[in-house]
Motif scaffolding. Structure first.
Motif, PDB file in Angstrom:
ATOM      1  N   ILE A 264       3.740   5.433   2.244  1.00 37.50           N
ATOM      2  CA  ILE A 264       3.629   4.271   1.239  1.00 37.50           C
ATOM      3  C   ILE A 264       3.385   4.911  -0.123  1.00 37.50           C
ATOM      4  O   ILE A 264       3.946   4.771  -1.130  1.00 37.50           O
TER       5      ILE A 264
ATOM      6  N   PHE B 122       8.440  -2.382  -1.004  1.00 38.57           N
ATOM      7  CA  PHE B 122       7.271  -2.490  -0.888  1.00 38.57           C
ATOM      8  C   PHE B 122       6.863  -3.764  -0.037  1.00 38.57           C
ATOM      9  O   PHE B 122       5.992  -3.572   0.869  1.00 38.57           O
TER      10      PHE B 122
ATOM     11  N   ALA C 277      -1.540  -0.525   1.156  1.00 39.60           N
ATOM     12  CA  ALA C 277      -1.129   0.323   2.264  1.00 39.60           C
ATOM     13  C   ALA C 277      -1.909  -0.100   3.732  1.00 39.60           C
ATOM     14  O   ALA C 277      -1.226  -0.486   4.654  1.00 39.60           O
TER      15      ALA C 277
END
Length: 236
Positions: free
Chosen positions: A132, A229, A118
């Motif tokens: 996140i 992601f 993150a």
């Protein structure tokens, strides 16, 4: 005392057989430790004793057994290091015990890896870290729900640990990609390679015996999760 001016041993034996406890005596006499402290406590100490608050001056002489901080927090660095190796080297050639990542889940290792990713993704925008982490928890729950619906014997903490640990390839790629920022094609290729690496590791670790014949159905949501992601890092 005898004629030569020496004391006989009887007085020593009688003092040894006295009723005064050994721990409450001082070598210079029969004054107890508590009395000795009271006489040396000063005016404030005597005032507390007279008011019935002398217990505030008591000192516990027994040392409490204090565990190290890592042991109190249940952090095993050796175990975390081995699990990281299992994720980075998921091929059978390396003969790693891959099932330990799934069967022995922990909290601090995956959390540290997700937070590291993150921080690398947001470049100092700390307000996005919570987002996140939410994606990690919610995406792990979706994968867990699908795996359970397909008959897999896995728990939510196991899925969460595997998803967190398998972010390591993306963390590695996020450190390498800035070196090739001048060549966008190479940067994108490295990003996709890291994503495929993460998906392969997660699929290998999550697919227990019951899910071997349904492996594509498990890998697909995992693939979408890691694509998301990577999109958070690349800004696509």
């Amino acid at each position: 005392m005898d004629q030569m001016g020496f004391y006989s041993g009887g007085s020593y034996e009688s003092s040894m057989n006295s009723n005064v406890p050994l721990g409450d005596s001082i070598s210079s006499g029969n004054i107890s430790l508590s009395a000795y402290r009271k006489t040396n406590a000063g005016a404030a100490g005597k005032l507390l004793e007279n008011k019935g608050f002398g217990w505030l001056l008591e000192v516990n002489e027994e040392e409490e057994n204090q565990l190290p901080l890592l042991e109190e927090l249940d952090i095993d660095l050796t175990d975390i290091y081995y699990k990281i190796r299992c994720v980075l080297l998921p091929l059978p050639y390396f003969r790693m015990k891959l099932n330990i990542v799934r069967e022995s889940p922990d909290f601090w290792g995956p959390l540290a890896i997700v937070i590291s990713y993150a921080l690398l993704s947001i470049y100092g925008q700390f307000s996005v870290v919570s987002w996140i982490l939410t994606i990690w928890c919610c995406g792990g729950f979706i994968v867990y729900f699908i795996a359970r619906a397909l008959g897999g014997d896995v728990g939510y903490t196991q899925v969460l640990g595997v998803i967190g640990y398998c972010l390591i390839p993306l963390v590695v790629m996020s450190l390498v990609i800035p070196l090739f920022s001048s060549v966008p094609i190479v940067a994108k290729a490295l990003g996709m390679f890291g994503t495929a690496w993460s998906v392969y590791s997660a699929g290998t670790l999550l697919c227990v015996d019951e899910l071997q014949t349904k492996k594509p159905l498990v890998i697909y949501p995992v693939f979408l999760l890691y694509i998301y992601f990577f999109s958070l890092y690349s800004g696509v």
